[in-house]
Design a protein around this motif. Structure first.
Motif, PDB file in Angstrom:
ATOM      1  N   GLN A   1       0.823  -1.215   0.000  1.00 37.88           N
ATOM      2  CA  GLN A   1       0.000   0.000   0.000  1.00 37.88           C
ATOM      3  C   GLN A   1       0.853   1.260   0.000  1.00 37.88           C
ATOM      4  OE1 GLN A   1      -0.767  -2.243   2.833  1.00 37.88           O
ATOM      5  NE2 GLN A   1      -1.245  -0.952   4.573  1.00 37.88           N
TER       6      GLN A   1
ATOM      7  N   ASP B   1      -5.631  10.803  12.728  1.00 37.23           N
ATOM      8  CA  ASP B   1      -5.322   9.416  12.420  1.00 37.23           C
ATOM      9  C   ASP B   1      -4.660   9.330  11.049  1.00 37.23           C
ATOM     10  OD1 ASP B   1      -5.522   6.717  11.471  1.00 37.23           O
ATOM     11  OD2 ASP B   1      -6.912   6.346  13.139  1.00 37.23           O
TER      12      ASP B   1
ATOM     13  N   ASN C   1      -4.354   7.054   9.036  1.00 42.08           N
ATOM     14  CA  ASN C   1      -5.087   6.300   8.027  1.00 42.08           C
ATOM     15  C   ASN C   1      -6.031   7.181   7.215  1.00 42.08           C
ATOM     16  OD1 ASN C   1      -4.019   3.701   8.536  1.00 42.08           O
ATOM     17  ND2 ASN C   1      -5.162   3.699  10.453  1.00 42.08           N
ATOM     18  N   LEU C   2      -6.412   8.312   7.838  1.00 43.83           N
ATOM     19  CA  LEU C   2      -7.278   9.223   7.085  1.00 43.83           C
ATOM     20  C   LEU C   2      -6.527   9.839   5.903  1.00 43.83           C
ATOM     21  CD1 LEU C   2      -9.385  10.941   9.855  1.00 43.83           C
ATOM     22  CD2 LEU C   2     -10.107   9.254   8.178  1.00 43.83           C
TER      23      LEU C   2
ATOM     24  N   PHE D   1      -4.768   8.176   3.874  1.00 47.48           N
ATOM     25  CA  PHE D   1      -5.081   7.272   2.761  1.00 47.48           C
ATOM     26  C   PHE D   1      -6.380   7.707   2.088  1.00 47.48           C
ATOM     27  CE2 PHE D   1      -2.509   3.237   3.126  1.00 47.48           C
ATOM     28  CZ  PHE D   1      -1.603   3.757   4.040  1.00 47.48           C
ATOM     29  N   VAL D   2      -7.370   8.012   2.929  1.00 46.61           N
ATOM     30  CA  VAL D   2      -8.679   8.382   2.394  1.00 46.61           C
ATOM     31  C   VAL D   2      -8.550   9.652   1.566  1.00 46.61           C
ATOM     32  CG1 VAL D   2     -11.058   8.976   2.957  1.00 46.61           C
ATOM     33  CG2 VAL D   2      -9.823   7.313   4.362  1.00 46.61           C
TER      34      VAL D   2
ATOM     35  N   LEU E   1      -9.299   1.508   1.730  1.00 48.23           N
ATOM     36  CA  LEU E   1      -8.366   0.883   2.671  1.00 48.23           C
ATOM     37  C   LEU E   1      -8.157   1.785   3.885  1.00 48.23           C
ATOM     38  CD1 LEU E   1      -6.314  -1.282   3.462  1.00 48.23           C
ATOM     39  CD2 LEU E   1      -4.618  -0.099   2.063  1.00 48.23           C
ATOM     40  N   GLY E   2      -7.952   3.078   3.603  1.00 52.41           N
ATOM     41  CA  GLY E   2      -7.766   4.024   4.696  1.00 52.41           C
ATOM     42  C   GLY E   2      -8.978   4.057   5.625  1.00 52.41           C
ATOM     43  N   LEU E   3     -10.149   4.034   5.020  1.00 51.50           N
ATOM     44  CA  LEU E   3     -11.390   4.054   5.797  1.00 51.50           C
ATOM     45  C   LEU E   3     -11.462   2.822   6.702  1.00 51.50           C
ATOM     46  CD1 LEU E   3     -14.082   5.637   6.093  1.00 51.50           C
ATOM     47  CD2 LEU E   3     -15.067   4.015   4.474  1.00 51.50           C
TER      48      LEU E   3
ATOM     49  N   LEU F   1      -8.945   0.919   7.747  1.00 51.78           N
ATOM     50  CA  LEU F   1      -7.923   0.960   8.790  1.00 51.78           C
ATOM     51  C   LEU F   1      -8.313   1.949   9.888  1.00 51.78           C
ATOM     52  CD1 LEU F   1      -4.690   0.859   6.610  1.00 51.78           C
ATOM     53  CD2 LEU F   1      -5.580  -0.957   8.068  1.00 51.78           C
ATOM     54  N   TYR F   2      -8.988   3.033   9.477  1.00 47.07           N
ATOM     55  CA  TYR F   2      -9.421   4.044  10.442  1.00 47.07           C
ATOM     56  C   TYR F   2     -10.501   3.466  11.351  1.00 47.07           C
ATOM     57  CZ  TYR F   2     -11.634   8.287  12.216  1.00 47.07           C
ATOM     58  OH  TYR F   2     -12.175   9.248  13.024  1.00 47.07           O
TER      59      TYR F   2
ATOM     60  N   ASP G   1      -5.575  -2.446  11.998  1.00 55.73           N
ATOM     61  CA  ASP G   1      -5.128  -3.570  11.172  1.00 55.73           C
ATOM     62  C   ASP G   1      -4.936  -4.858  11.971  1.00 55.73           C
ATOM     63  OD1 ASP G   1      -2.982  -2.712  12.561  1.00 55.73           O
ATOM     64  OD2 ASP G   1      -1.620  -2.510  10.848  1.00 55.73           O
TER      65      ASP G   1
ATOM     66  N   ALA H   1      -5.813  -4.672   4.762  1.00 56.43           N
ATOM     67  CA  ALA H   1      -4.820  -4.582   3.691  1.00 56.43           C
ATOM     68  C   ALA H   1      -4.734  -5.897   2.926  1.00 56.43           C
ATOM     69  CB  ALA H   1      -3.455  -4.222   4.269  1.00 56.43           C
TER      70      ALA H   1
ATOM     71  N   PHE I   1      -5.539  -6.243  -1.127  1.00 58.20           N
ATOM     72  CA  PHE I   1      -4.558  -6.657  -2.126  1.00 58.20           C
ATOM     73  C   PHE I   1      -4.835  -8.044  -2.691  1.00 58.20           C
ATOM     74  CE2 PHE I   1      -2.440  -3.007  -0.313  1.00 58.20           C
ATOM     75  CZ  PHE I   1      -2.081  -2.362  -1.486  1.00 58.20           C
TER      76      PHE I   1
END
Lengths: 339, 239, 294
Positions: free
Chosen positions: A254, A294, A296-297, A299-300, C105-107, C109-110, C114, C218, C222
């Motif tokens: 990723q 965060d 990870n946001l 990524f969004v 993916l980000g959503l 993980l948020y 993970d 993840a 993938f």
């Protein structure tokens, strides 16, 4: 204006870029806050990643090739660097060049078959490689002076690779990295402005036109893959020397996707865009983290940004900045003419 | 033998023969290749450029076997071509567009300036994206004459241009043989342009060569009028 | 060594690859969009299924809901981005979905981090044994469902494309969009149908594969890699070849992972197989003379 003056115009752009970069290199370590400690270390890594971003940017922006394995290739460069260091003990600069060479070979060989088919196949194949490298690296780990080909001592008693003698502490290593990055980017700029760059532009425009112009399209695509892979390998070497060890966690598939996304958003058509992309990729997430957002946001945001950029703003942030600057220039130009 | 000789060239797409056992020879000057849509004109160009592989037959350019050479190497042997959809590189200056061809055909860079002067393109430092359609068509001509071309293939070089612009292009095209000594092969639907530019024409219809000879005689022949001009008349009356 | 359990597991995973690959292929053939977000949509469906089951929803209801959500997410993306995607080339279309997968993916993980979780479907609790003596393996109901579903969906898709009105429209779009539009095919409607169908396939694949392997954002995202490999082997057109390729990739991956010395390289299997098939193919890059875009 003659063609010579075009060239000098371009050179002026390069000189401005290099001057700004050198200024930043001199000033940044003395800035309060970012100039030392964690801030500086983060910035160092971000600057290193701008090389990987530049590679992805050149491939996409100049040739229309989508390669989603750049972070995987950083891992290859880093692995090779550590392995060569423990095997040979050569000076870092030599190891760096060898690592670039090995990465160039790996990056070219794995993408060649897909290149025969189509751009879409290359995108898929490179994603496959990113996925495969993630797991292989997690399994073998990075060399730390252990025995065997893998060179990993799993007991935890492994050693770390020392930084190059010219960049021992954080500040000097930042400057060391910056100098290497500037040199590599200038070389890349020179390639883009000369014969290969012109051939790449023709290939991006269309195979038929390029072949009719006498361009060996396969050879120039291979050259592009080799050059950009080598540049990414340099990033791997610098990253390995930064901390002396590498953690497989940093090289997930990723991350490769994320890097490509940042390059796209920041602008793949200019090297400035690539540098912005590198900063986006590593620095901004860390910055947000320290602000309590965060990670990870990111990524969004970057994911949706990619969708937006690819569908509506093909030249990215750098392109928009360029438009802005040329708009300003034409305005001042007009004023001069009027007066 | 000097010039271009095609011998028994056949091209198949699936079950269709888009070129069917075509043999023809062009010696010098500007020659026309005409015929209705799908007759095999562009296919002929693509065979010569190496974008399409001929099932049988050969093509000799000044005694060299062209079809055995890799597509990109044919430029070095003196083959140039323009496209129906002009392929001027947007990201490069007009100068670099022409220089590119010189670079990859081992030609002197001085010929770049000469080619640009010949077509009369001013301010060659402008990017391809900044040029007008006429200027891009001029760049294509310049790309075709840079270096030492032996054969120039022009595929509807004046498409999209207005009559005055076409006139200017016509003059440039007819001057190419004298300027650089190359044989020019012209594909166009504009009969006035073909009549004015070409001494010799070949007429293709459904992949077959149906007429060949001096432009004046060929265009007067009944068979050609039926196959080609007749179609145009029908189209016009249908409008 | 008893390889039968690995063969069973490989065929099961392979059938999910095949199923998903066909979902990707149907969307690609209809809209020209090669959906890199297929895995992420499946991942989201699986994560939600886990969440719903944790919150006390019966598994069957949760799964039905999640397949619907998969279809909905895919459809919404298709509806919102579709008009823009229609204007750009195939490669950029694919890159746009890559961005979408990153966002999903980000959503995930948020929302869920993970940590590896376990999604256990009730159908995985019942099963039967195959083989005897040294070579034996246990097959549970979920695995049977995977295999059956793959066969049913692939056959169904092939039949539907051939014999139903919407299938004919999809094939028409795949061969010539402008002509299809002129002939009165409602392009938008057919495209949206393809987005929804492929989203539903992604959803069910995600839930099944999460039960069979692990529930991790993840990892599930993938899974699009082996699925795309199957599509590449199917030359972006053949449903049958895509299905066979999915099964083979799953099987080889499973067998490679059964050998401790090379287990790490099982993730390289999709790449190796796809590359070998590309190299074996004789079709070269075709030279097309395109219209220059500004």
């Amino acid at each position: 204006m003659s063609p010579q003056s075009v060239a000098s115009n371009r050179t002026r752009g390069l000189i401005t870029g290099v001057a700004l970069a050198v200024l930043a290199v001199v000033l940044v370590p003395s800035l309060p806050g970012i100039g030392a400690g964690l801030g500086l270390r983060t910035l160092t890594v971000a600057v290193i990643y701008s090389l990987a971003a530049a590679s992805a940017g050149v491939l996409y922006g100049r040739l229309g090739l989508v390669s989603i394995m750049q972070v995987g290739l950083v891992a290859v460069g880093g692995w090779t660097t550590l392995r060569l260091h423990y095997a040979t003990g050569l000076p870092f600069e030599v190891v760096l060049l060898l690592a670039a060479l090995v990465t160039a070979v790996v990056g070219t060989v794995v993408s060649l078959p897909a290149l025969r088919l189509s751009g879409l196949s290359l995108a898929i194949t490179t994603l496959m490689i990113a996925g495969a490298l993630e797991v292989i690296v997690r399994y073998t780990g990075f060399p730390n002076g252990g025995p065997g080909f893998v060179g990993r001592d799993a007991t935890g008693s492994g050693s770390t690779m020392p930084r190059p003698s010219l960049g021992q502490d954080d500040q000097t290593y930042f400057r060391y990295v910056a100098v290497v990055v500037i040199v590599v980017l200038v070389l890349l700029w020179w390639l883009l402005a000369s014969r290969p760059g012109r051939a790449w532009a023709a290939i991006r425009q269309g195979d038929a036109g390029a072949m009719a112009s006498g361009i060996n399209t396969t050879a120039y695509r291979v050259l592009a893959l080799a050059v950009t892979s080598a540049v990414t390998g340099v990033a791997g070497a610098l990253l390995a020397a930064n901390s002396g060890v590498l953690d497989p966690v940093s090289f997930k598939a990723q991350q490769s996707v994320l890097l490509f996304a940042t390059v796209l958003i920041a602008g793949a058509f200019s090297l400035a865009g690539a540098v912005i992309g590198g900063l986006f990729f590593y620095w901004v997430p860390q910055l947000l983290n320290t602000w309590g957002v965060d990670g990870n946001l990111v990524f969004v945001i970057l994911g949706l940004g990619t969708v937006q950029a690819i569908t509506t703003a093909p030249h990215g942030i750098a392109g928009q900045l360029e438009n802005l600057s040329s708009a300003l220039r034409s305005r001042t130009g007009r004023r001069v003419e009027e007066s | 033998m000097a010039g271009l000789t095609l011998s028994n060239v056949t091209v198949r797409y699936g079950g269709v023969r888009s070129l069917d056992d075509v043999s023809m020879a062009f010696e010098r000057g500007v020659c026309g290749l005409i015929g209705p849509n799908g007759a095999g004109k562009t296919t002929t160009f693509n065979v010569l450029s190496g974008f399409t592989v001929a099932a049988t037959g050969s093509a000799e350019l000044d005694g060299m076997d062209l079809l055995r050479v890799a597509p990109h190497r044919r430029a070095r042997l003196g083959l140039r071509r323009s496209f129906q959809q002009e392929q001027v590189i947007r990201a490069l200056s007009a100068y670099d567009n022409v220089r590119l061809v010189a670079e990859h055909t081992r030609s002197a860079l001085t010929s770049v300036g000469r080619a640009l002067d010949y077509v009369g393109l001013a301010r060659a430092e402008r990017l391809g994206s900044e040029l007008t359609l006429l200027e891009r068509r001029l760049v294509e001509i310049a790309r075709c004459i840079v270096g030492q071309p032996r054969l120039v293939l022009l595929d509807e070089p004046a498409a999209g241009l207005d009559p005055t612009e076409s006139e200017r292009l016509l003059k440039l095209i007819t001057g190419i043989p004298d300027e650089v000594g190359a044989l020019v092969l012209l594909v166009d639907h504009d009969m006035d342009l073909v009549r004015a530019a070409c001494g010799t024409v070949a007429v293709l219809d459904f992949g077959k060569l149906i007429a060949f000879g001096s432009t004046h005689e060929v265009l007067a022949s009944a068979q050609v009028r039926r196959a080609y001009l007749g179609v145009e008349d029908d189209e016009e009356s249908a409008c | 060594m008893n390889l039968l359990p690995f063969v069973v597991a490989g065929l099961v995973i392979g059938s999910v690859y095949a199923l998903s690959g066909v979902g990707v292929l149907v969307l690609y053939r209809t809209t020209g969009v090669l959906n890199f977000a297929h895995g992420a949509i499946g991942g989201l469906a699986a994560m939600l299924a886990w969440q719903f089951i944790e919150n006390g929803l019966p598994a069957s209801a949760a799964i039905a809901l999640c397949v619907t959500i998969g279809a909905a997410v895919s459809l919404v993306f298709g509806v919102v981005a579709g008009p823009y995607l229609g204007r750009i080339d195939e490669l950029r279309k694919a890159v746009a979905t890559l961005g979408f997968s990153l966002a999903l993916l980000g959503l995930m993980l948020y929302l869920w981090n993970d940590k590896a979780r376990r999604l256990l479907l009730p159908t995985s609790l019942t099963g039967f044994s195959v083989g005897n003596g040294e070579a034996h393996a246990r097959v549970n109901l979920t695995q049977l469902i995977c295999l059956t579903l793959a066969i049913v969906v692939v056959t169904g898709a092939a039949l539907a494309l051939r014999y139903t009105a919407i299938g004919t429209a999809m094939r028409a779009l795949a061969s010539d969009r402008e002509l299809a539009a002129v002939l009165g095919t409602s392009v938008r409607l057919v495209e949206n149908a393809a987005w929804a169908v492929s989203g539903a396939i992604a959803g069910i694949s995600g839930v099944l594969v999460a039960d069979q392997t692990r529930l991790e954002p993840a990892f599930l995202t993938f899974l699009v890699i082996p699925e795309l490999a199957a599509v590449v082997v199917g030359r972006f057109r053949s449903l049958g070849m895509t299905m066979v390729a999915g099964l083979v990739i799953g099987l080889v991956q499973s067998l490679v992972s059964s050998q401790p010395s090379i287990t790490a390289f099982s993730t390289a299997v999709p790449f190796v197989i796809a590359t070998v098939v590309i190299l074996a193919g004789t079709r070269r890059r075709t030279v097309t003379i395109g219209v220059v875009r500004a």
